[in-house]
Write a protein that holds these residues in place. Sequence first.
Motif, PDB file in Angstrom:
ATOM      1  N   PRO A   1       0.830  -1.103  -0.106  1.00  0.00           N
ATOM      2  CA  PRO A   1       0.138   0.088   0.034  1.00  0.00           C
ATOM      3  C   PRO A   1       0.672   1.212   0.342  1.00  0.00           C
ATOM      4  O   PRO A   1       1.035   2.235  -0.398  1.00  0.00           O
TER       5      PRO A   1
ATOM      6  N   PHE B   1      -0.148   3.202  -3.396  1.00  0.00           N
ATOM      7  CA  PHE B   1      -1.433   4.366  -3.322  1.00  0.00           C
ATOM      8  C   PHE B   1      -0.351   5.790  -3.263  1.00  0.00           C
ATOM      9  O   PHE B   1      -1.317   6.696  -3.179  1.00  0.00           O
TER      10      PHE B   1
ATOM     11  N   THR C   1      -2.334   2.312  -9.575  1.00  0.00           N
ATOM     12  CA  THR C   1      -2.832   1.203  -8.116  1.00  0.00           C
ATOM     13  C   THR C   1      -3.090  -0.295  -8.157  1.00  0.00           C
ATOM     14  O   THR C   1      -1.451  -0.275  -8.201  1.00  0.00           O
TER      15      THR C   1
END
Length: 476
Positions: free
Chosen positions: A78, A82, A227
């Motif tokens: 993540p 992101f 993403t």
Amino acid sequence: MAFDTTTQTTQAPAPAGAPLGTPRLSARDKLVLFVLCAAQFMVALDFSVLNVALPELGADLGMSRSALQWAVTAFALPSGGFLLLFGRVGDLYGRRKLFLTGLALFGAASLLATLAWDPASFLAGRALQGLGAAAIVPTGMSLLTTTFPEGPARDRALGISGTLLSLGFTVGMVAGGVLTDALGWRSTMALLTVFAVMVLPLAPGLLPESRTPDRPRLDVPGAVTVTAGLLSLIYALSTAADHGFGRTDVIAALAAGLLLLTAFTVIEARSASPLVSLPMLRRRTVAWGNLGGLVTFSMMSTVVFVLTLYLQETLRLSAFATGLVFGFQGALSAVAGTLAPRVIGRFGARRTLVGSLAGQGALVATLLLLNAHTWSVWLAAAAVSLASMCHLGAIISYGLTVTSGVPDEEQGLATGLVTSTQQVGITVGIPLLGVLATTSRDLLSGVHTVLALDAAIVLTAAVLVGLGLGRGQSRV
């Protein structure tokens, strides 16, 4: 264009005897810089503080050796995947707001990881830490570049930020060993909780809010594809670092990542409100600056990785002694952070970037003289520390190169690219080159192979970046 900002940098004359162009920051500027840099340092610390503690963590929570890679991957996925999305969300809806949200999430996630009762709760905490870091890093950099105007003030601010970013990674290696030996692995996660609790109360009253003056629609197809593409690539590279590139899931993730990122470029070319401006990517300062950043991060992380193996397995140093070697590296990096803005002010960011890459590559090449004799520890300490000084110069100058001349409303995008380069660079180097050392029958021979390729890649990048940027403007 009007921006909601409350902090201005004081450009007072430098004190007598100070170098020409050295900015004098007000007390409030220093507090703003402290908050932003402390948050960046906290995230950098998280990348390395847990490494030494992994064996004890696995034994305590019942995680197998193969499962321990997820303690790192759960954060990396993540935090890297992101970044671009959160950088753009901050541009559109408020960087300060997203920065504070990321800080709160990071602190809560660190507490969850500290109190984890089984592997699932620990990995959930690590994943949420990564999500918080993905919000903190691009918005923190954007707040820094929009708060401190382009010129000596921004050079100094980025110099301090870059120093702490590099220092955080090194301090994490040393602190991780000390804390784990003294208090156990949970203390490494508790340290991050303490950092978040210290910084979060200061931030709301100090940080200015900034966003784009208009509110274009968020490019949802672009956000989904970039993403997912980054997540796929980071998963593949992180997994390959431990298991090689022959696994089916690694191959599938690499293919999916490349396809998704290709689809992303097609979507951005047709979107009315693209997540990433393709004209920005075609700026030579953005393209070549990010190439320099990608190389300096990926290749230096590889050097640290293989030297850790060499010091512990060939020279038989303890984890604590190995940490001290890299602690010396961190001290010289801090010195480099104070010198880099002056060098950039004298020679410009472009020349500093090219020269720093060349210096890093040349110093890594000297590590080819390492052997199994104990005196090699001194060569390793000296060469990696000096190479890290060049590395830090490259970090600061590539950040300035990429963000210089970019309007405030696109600073989140520019800094999102900068920080994505950092995350991908840290992730990509070890799987691509480090695996040559870990799979070699003779570790020392494998380390020499990795170091030779590493030096060649950095020196080649120095030439390409120099040619790609050309003469440029005086400051770039």
